[in-house]
Design a protein around this motif. Structure first.
Motif, PDB file in Angstrom:
ATOM      1  N   SER A   5      -1.545  36.772  56.531  1.00  0.00           N
ATOM      2  CA  SER A   5      -1.980  35.425  56.155  1.00  0.00           C
ATOM      3  C   SER A   5      -2.819  34.792  57.257  1.00  0.00           C
ATOM      4  O   SER A   5      -3.833  34.138  56.982  1.00  0.00           O
ATOM      5  N   ILE A   6      -2.415  34.994  58.487  1.00  0.00           N
ATOM      6  CA  ILE A   6      -3.169  34.440  59.618  1.00  0.00           C
ATOM      7  C   ILE A   6      -4.547  35.089  59.696  1.00  0.00           C
ATOM      8  O   ILE A   6      -5.550  34.403  59.899  1.00  0.00           O
ATOM      9  N   LEU A  11     -10.512  34.975  58.713  1.00  0.00           N
ATOM     10  CA  LEU A  11     -11.710  35.466  58.031  1.00  0.00           C
ATOM     11  C   LEU A  11     -12.320  34.379  57.142  1.00  0.00           C
ATOM     12  O   LEU A  11     -13.543  34.213  57.107  1.00  0.00           O
ATOM     13  N   ALA A  12     -11.477  33.651  56.437  1.00  0.00           N
ATOM     14  CA  ALA A  12     -11.984  32.589  55.568  1.00  0.00           C
ATOM     15  C   ALA A  12     -12.690  31.505  56.370  1.00  0.00           C
ATOM     16  O   ALA A  12     -13.737  30.986  55.965  1.00  0.00           O
ATOM     17  N   VAL A 135      -1.704  30.924  68.093  1.00  0.00           N
ATOM     18  CA  VAL A 135      -1.986  32.248  67.532  1.00  0.00           C
ATOM     19  C   VAL A 135      -3.023  32.130  66.428  1.00  0.00           C
ATOM     20  O   VAL A 135      -3.994  32.902  66.374  1.00  0.00           O
ATOM     21  N   VAL A 136      -2.845  31.166  65.547  1.00  0.00           N
ATOM     22  CA  VAL A 136      -3.796  30.962  64.446  1.00  0.00           C
ATOM     23  C   VAL A 136      -5.175  30.631  65.006  1.00  0.00           C
ATOM     24  O   VAL A 136      -6.187  31.185  64.569  1.00  0.00           O
TER      25      VAL A 136
END
Length: 191
Positions: A5-6, A11-12, A135-136
């Motif tokens: 998910s991260i 990428l998005a 981290v994100v």
């Protein structure tokens, strides 16, 4: 939040910067890898900082950011795109506009900010999730660094095909990215 998910968020968040980088690479006079890496670094750092800022703003600013992020991004991208088109139309044939470094650091930072406003809104949303924001932010920054570096080099190939009209194409791409951001948000609001 799981690692996949991260990564998908990273990428998005880098897609707008990737499209803008293609335009930037097309407008540059034969960009080299160090120039692409420089653009990638600037975009990546800006893109990593904005979700942290959004996360810090939290719920108090979320309504304002979500309501205006697409317009802010559009205005910044359209202004940069129009400026690139104006420069291309008014440039001397004897002196190239490219400074050899891929543009000023300020122009790169503004373009990076314009394409990362949505990451700030994502950061606001992440303030309410069980996530380690550092981290994100790091993943978003690394994804953007990679995508922008690749985009500039891809734009180089496009620039060789287009020739003197490359800067106009880059400006149009920036404007279209801004318009796509507005369209995406307005479509989501209408649904």
């Amino acid at each position: 939040m799981n690692p996949l998910s991260i990564l998908l968020i990273g990428l998005a968040m880098s897609t707008d910067a990737f499209a803008a980088a293609i335009g930037k690479g097309a407008a540059m006079t034969r960009p080299r890898l160090p120039q692409a890496l420089r653009a990638g670094l600037v975009f990546g750092v800006v893109e990593a900082i904005t979700p942290v800022i959004g996360w810090l703003l939290g719920t108090a600013a979320s309504r304002f950011i979500e309501a205006w992020d697409h317009w802010i991004a559009f205005v910044l991208l359209a202004a940069l795109g129009l400026h690139m088109i104006w420069q291309a139309l008014h440039a001397s044939d004897e002196a190239p506009e490219d400074d050899g470094n891929g543009g000023s650091l300020l122009k790169l930072a503004i373009a990076g900010l314009a394409t990362s406003i949505d990451a700030m809104a994502v950061g606001v949303g992440l303030a309410f999730a069980d996530v380690h924001i550092a981290v994100v932010a790091l993943v978003i920054g690394l994804c953007t660094f990679t995508m922008v570096t690749l985009g500039v080099m891809l734009g180089r190939a496009l620039g060789a095909v287009i020739g003197k009209r490359a800067e106009i194409a880059g400006g149009v791409i920036l404007i279209l990215v801004g318009a796509a951001i507005v369209h995406e948000h307005l479509s989501a609001a209408a649904a």
